[in-house]
Motif scaffolding. Structure first.
Motif, short mmCIF file in Angstrom:
data_model
loop_
_atom_site.label_atom_id
_atom_site.label_comp_id
_atom_site.label_asym_id
_atom_site.label_seq_id
_atom_site.Cartn_x
_atom_site.Cartn_y
_atom_site.Cartn_z
N GLY A 134 8.77 -20.98 -97.18
CA GLY A 134 8.21 -20.40 -95.97
C GLY A 134 8.27 -21.38 -94.80
N CYS A 135 7.40 -21.17 -93.84
CA CYS A 135 7.42 -21.96 -92.61
C CYS A 135 6.57 -23.22 -92.72
CB CYS A 135 6.92 -21.12 -91.44
SG CYS A 135 8.05 -19.79 -91.01
N THR A 136 7.04 -24.23 -92.04
CA THR A 136 6.25 -25.46 -91.90
C THR A 136 6.29 -25.87 -90.43
OG1 THR A 136 5.86 -27.68 -92.76
CG2 THR A 136 8.14 -27.10 -92.35
N GLN A 137 5.21 -26.44 -89.99
CA GLN A 137 5.08 -26.88 -88.61
C GLN A 137 5.37 -28.37 -88.55
OE1 GLN A 137 1.17 -27.52 -86.04
NE2 GLN A 137 1.31 -25.48 -86.87
N LEU A 138 6.25 -28.76 -87.65
CA LEU A 138 6.52 -30.18 -87.46
C LEU A 138 5.40 -30.79 -86.63
CD1 LEU A 138 9.25 -29.07 -88.44
CD2 LEU A 138 10.35 -30.71 -86.95
N PRO A 139 5.16 -32.09 -86.77
CA PRO A 139 4.06 -32.73 -86.03
C PRO A 139 4.32 -32.79 -84.53
CG PRO A 139 5.29 -34.36 -87.29
CD PRO A 139 5.86 -33.02 -87.65
N ILE A 140 3.26 -32.98 -83.79
CA ILE A 140 3.37 -33.15 -82.35
C ILE A 140 4.32 -34.31 -82.07
CG2 ILE A 140 2.11 -33.83 -80.25
CD1 ILE A 140 -0.39 -32.53 -81.54
N GLY A 141 5.27 -34.06 -81.17
CA GLY A 141 6.23 -35.10 -80.80
C GLY A 141 7.53 -35.05 -81.57
N ALA A 142 7.61 -34.21 -82.61
CA ALA A 142 8.84 -34.10 -83.39
C ALA A 142 9.94 -33.51 -82.52
CB ALA A 142 8.62 -33.25 -84.63
N SER A 143 11.16 -33.90 -82.80
CA SER A 143 12.30 -33.40 -82.02
C SER A 143 13.04 -32.32 -82.81
CB SER A 143 13.25 -34.55 -81.70
OG SER A 143 13.91 -34.97 -82.88
N ARG A 144 13.95 -31.67 -82.13
CA ARG A 144 14.77 -30.65 -82.80
C ARG A 144 15.59 -31.28 -83.92
NH1 ARG A 144 15.61 -26.01 -78.85
NH2 ARG A 144 14.17 -26.54 -77.20
N GLY A 145 16.00 -32.52 -83.75
CA GLY A 145 16.75 -33.22 -84.79
C GLY A 145 15.91 -33.46 -86.04
N ASP A 146 14.60 -33.62 -85.88
CA ASP A 146 13.72 -33.83 -87.02
C ASP A 146 13.67 -32.61 -87.93
OD1 ASP A 146 13.01 -36.41 -86.17
OD2 ASP A 146 11.37 -35.63 -84.95
N ALA A 147 13.94 -31.44 -87.36
CA ALA A 147 13.92 -30.21 -88.16
C ALA A 147 14.99 -30.23 -89.25
CB ALA A 147 14.10 -29.00 -87.26
N ALA A 148 16.06 -30.97 -89.02
CA ALA A 148 17.15 -31.03 -90.00
C ALA A 148 16.76 -31.79 -91.26
CB ALA A 148 18.38 -31.67 -89.37
N ILE A 149 15.71 -32.60 -91.19
CA ILE A 149 15.34 -33.39 -92.37
C ILE A 149 14.07 -32.89 -93.06
CG2 ILE A 149 16.51 -35.47 -91.54
CD1 ILE A 149 13.74 -36.53 -90.67
N VAL A 150 13.64 -31.67 -92.70
CA VAL A 150 12.49 -31.08 -93.37
C VAL A 150 12.87 -30.79 -94.82
CG1 VAL A 150 10.97 -29.06 -93.43
CG2 VAL A 150 11.54 -30.12 -91.26
N PRO A 151 12.06 -31.21 -95.78
CA PRO A 151 12.41 -31.01 -97.19
C PRO A 151 12.57 -29.54 -97.57
CG PRO A 151 10.55 -32.53 -96.97
CD PRO A 151 10.80 -31.94 -95.63
N THR A 152 13.50 -29.28 -98.46
CA THR A 152 13.73 -27.95 -99.00
C THR A 152 13.82 -28.07 -100.52
OG1 THR A 152 16.12 -28.19 -98.86
CG2 THR A 152 15.03 -27.19 -96.97
N ILE A 153 13.82 -26.94 -101.20
CA ILE A 153 14.02 -26.96 -102.66
C ILE A 153 15.05 -25.89 -103.01
CG2 ILE A 153 11.71 -27.79 -103.20
CD1 ILE A 153 11.00 -24.90 -104.03
#
Length: 127
Positions: A103-122
């Protein structure tokens, strides 16, 4: 006397800066709420934004309703399954990302669009 007046002005400026940071922090929190709930309602429930605004986003805490109305509509990237909500000029938007099986996860305040690429998945293995 000048020292006392200077000290009072200094303390007032700190209090004023803290009040501004507090307001900005509240906007960041509300933008995160808007990103996360829009993400979940879009990619988990298949709702359109009009339904999301009516159902999910209107039920926010009363203290934050005015801020919610102040924020722009989210940008929903249906291809990358991401939601972006701006909350301040020159600041990175709040970001929520949908992940298969999680499902969805919220990145922390200050995260960039590039940080979204390293969000863990399974990946689930077939039985």
């Amino acid at each position: 006397m000048r020292i006392i007046i200077g000290l009072i002005l200094f303390l007032f400026s700190i209090q004023s800066a803290n009040a501004q940071e507090s307001e900005l922090h509240k906007r960041a929190l509300v933008a995160g709420f808007k990103a996360a709930f829009t993400c979940s309602a879009t990619f988990n429930a298949g709702k359109d934004y009009a339904e999301i605004a009516r159902d999910e986003l209107s039920m926010i805490m009363p203290d934050y309703r005015e801020l919610m109305a102040f924020l722009p509509d989210p940008i929903i990237n249906k291809v990358r399954k991401m939601v972006f909500v701006s909350y301040g000029e020159g600041l990175p938007p709040r970001i929520a990302v949908w992940r298969k099986h999680l499902g969805c996860t919220q990145l922390p305040i200050g995260a960039s669009r590039g940080d979204a690429a390293i969000v863990p998945t399974i990946e689930l293995q077939p039985r």
